[in-house]
Design a protein around this motif. Sequence first.
Motif, mmCIF file in Angstrom:
data_model
loop_
_atom_site.group_PDB
_atom_site.id
_atom_site.type_symbol
_atom_site.label_atom_id
_atom_site.label_comp_id
_atom_site.label_asym_id
_atom_site.label_seq_id
_atom_site.Cartn_x
_atom_site.Cartn_y
_atom_site.Cartn_z
ATOM 1 N N SER A 159 70.886 42.932 11.808
ATOM 2 C CA SER A 159 69.683 43.039 10.981
ATOM 3 C C SER A 159 68.419 42.815 11.791
ATOM 4 O O SER A 159 67.319 43.095 11.323
ATOM 5 N N GLN A 210 65.626 49.625 8.571
ATOM 6 C CA GLN A 210 65.869 48.210 8.300
ATOM 7 C C GLN A 210 66.343 47.995 6.870
ATOM 8 O O GLN A 210 67.308 47.287 6.608
ATOM 9 N N GLU A 211 65.638 48.626 5.944
ATOM 10 C CA GLU A 211 65.808 48.290 4.537
ATOM 11 C C GLU A 211 67.106 48.818 3.948
ATOM 12 O O GLU A 211 67.696 48.194 3.070
ATOM 13 N N TYR A 215 69.998 48.967 5.245
ATOM 14 C CA TYR A 215 71.029 47.971 5.551
ATOM 15 C C TYR A 215 70.881 46.742 4.649
ATOM 16 O O TYR A 215 71.828 46.314 3.984
ATOM 17 N N THR A 216 69.673 46.196 4.617
ATOM 18 C CA THR A 216 69.436 44.970 3.859
ATOM 19 C C THR A 216 69.599 45.191 2.362
ATOM 20 O O THR A 216 70.125 44.340 1.643
ATOM 21 N N GLY A 264 75.751 48.248 5.767
ATOM 22 C CA GLY A 264 75.416 47.274 4.727
ATOM 23 C C GLY A 264 76.597 46.964 3.833
ATOM 24 O O GLY A 264 76.776 45.820 3.392
ATOM 25 N N GLN A 273 69.389 37.475 0.742
ATOM 26 C CA GLN A 273 69.220 38.859 1.146
ATOM 27 C C GLN A 273 68.182 39.589 0.304
ATOM 28 O O GLN A 273 67.449 40.440 0.810
ATOM 29 N N SER A 319 65.077 38.488 1.801
ATOM 30 C CA SER A 319 64.844 39.199 3.064
ATOM 31 C C SER A 319 64.386 40.627 2.813
ATOM 32 O O SER A 319 63.462 41.123 3.473
ATOM 33 N N ALA A 320 65.046 41.311 1.874
ATOM 34 C CA ALA A 320 64.680 42.696 1.558
ATOM 35 C C ALA A 320 63.252 42.776 1.027
ATOM 36 O O ALA A 320 62.469 43.649 1.424
#
Length: 534
Positions: free
Chosen positions: A25, A50-51, A53-54, A108, A421, A424-425
């Motif tokens: 990540s 990035q997003e 996956y998250t 993910g 998560q 984080s997202a």
Amino acid sequence: MTSARRRWIGLVFISIAVALIIVDSTIVNVAIPSIIKDLGITSTQVQWVQESYTLVFAALLLVFGTLADRYGRRRMLLIGVTIFGLASILAAFAQTGDLLIGSRVIQGIGGAMVLPTTLSIINATFRGRDRGIAFAVWGSTIGGMVAVGPLLGGWLTTYFSWRWAFGINVPLGIVIIIGTLLFVLESKESADPRRVDVVGAILSIVTSATLVFGLIEGRTYGWWLTNKPLTIGDWTWPFDLSIIPVTFAVTLVAGTAFVLWGLHRQKVGKTTLLAFSLFRIASFRNGNIAALIVSLGEFGIILSLPLWLQNVLGYDALQTGFVLLALAIGSFVASGFAGAFGNRVSPVTIVRVGLVAEIIGVAGLGSVISIDASWLSIVPFLFVYGFGVGLATAQLTGVVLKDVPVDQSGQGSGTSSTARQIGSALGIAILGTILFTSAGTALDARLADRNLAESARTQVVNAVVDSAGAAIPALTKQNADVGKDAKIAFSDATRYSAYSAAGFLVLGLLASLRLNGVSVRREEQLAAEAAPVS
């Protein structure tokens, strides 16, 4: 081999599994400029690399946490690592931005199988003080890998290729699978498995997906009125009202339906995706609220900092990784600090000390960010920030799960991981939007002061924003004044992103005030009463 020794060796491989998905990540951040150059992706695609996956990670954590409890935690871990490794191969060979994003989606899915499973294995395997130490190792691994990822990614990108940032996952995955088979015992609920709440799973996925989609794409399609219509194949959004407010409306409806549906199933005695009864436990309820807010501030800044270091200060990927290594060092120092003082002060106190350190570190970063900044001014604040992450992450996990029954550890750890998560997202989405929107606005204003024509301003601003800053070095070569304006605007935007992250961490600190500390004497009593797992 004694069962105790086997447990601790198993923890090593569980920690490597956590490191694998956390590194992935963050490892991409320093490789993004090279990916932009190689695949020609836009700033929106940068966020989605990035997003995606998250987002999938956050949306599926609850599902796989529950499945792991019912069908076997070790089994779910092995399946997750395998899927993650195969998806990493696809990412390494991706030839377009869309294929890379698709590979990240599959990663993910694998990551969502791994993270809550590692927590529930620890919760089911360790007791008393051993459990506290195991959670500290787990949390410190997360904190450290947040920064080791960029260093590893920088080294691979500089001396090999950004594709090896994904390829490295394959040998690590093989090591995890072998170690897990040898040293981690299978565990699952004692009760017979029952049907999974499919409707709840769908509603949770829709809620997460629409919320993050709206936050990321708002600047593209328009927050209220349509700037650019959404196009899917031959179909185009036909209304003046943007797709974004409609998306947020779907988020609200789906989220409400998820809660009501879960409460209904709980009332009639059916299984639920989210163990709503756990929220009656004060430590679990308040800890998850704090974890979500803290994660929102913790991980969002990791998106903007590598872009600024490389595109404004001119660092290469490896140099960027070395700068961010200060964060990892701070986190590992924090694990030693927590071990030394963990038996003298309450975990909640350590969490609050960690949050204060994070706030100082991130706000300090904001104060030194400029086009003339050097690594000497950045590294001390990154160290303080990493020290705070190491303290807060490890101890907050223990606080959240300390009162959760073992047979619900998968749901509990899944909920805890989901809270993190989702935070984080949201952090990546919100702080990324702040970064790119404020960079575009500031650059447009500076270019207007130079009396640059509107069409030329638009062209320059779009080049900088769409490339996530990667166009700045080329602009500087073409026109030094315009390049300097772009560097200043991007630096200002990175500073705003840092201050915003600090603001969210302040909210997290305030949320932690609702957590009650347990006295050291009481913890020792509980540890003495708890029978060790054989």
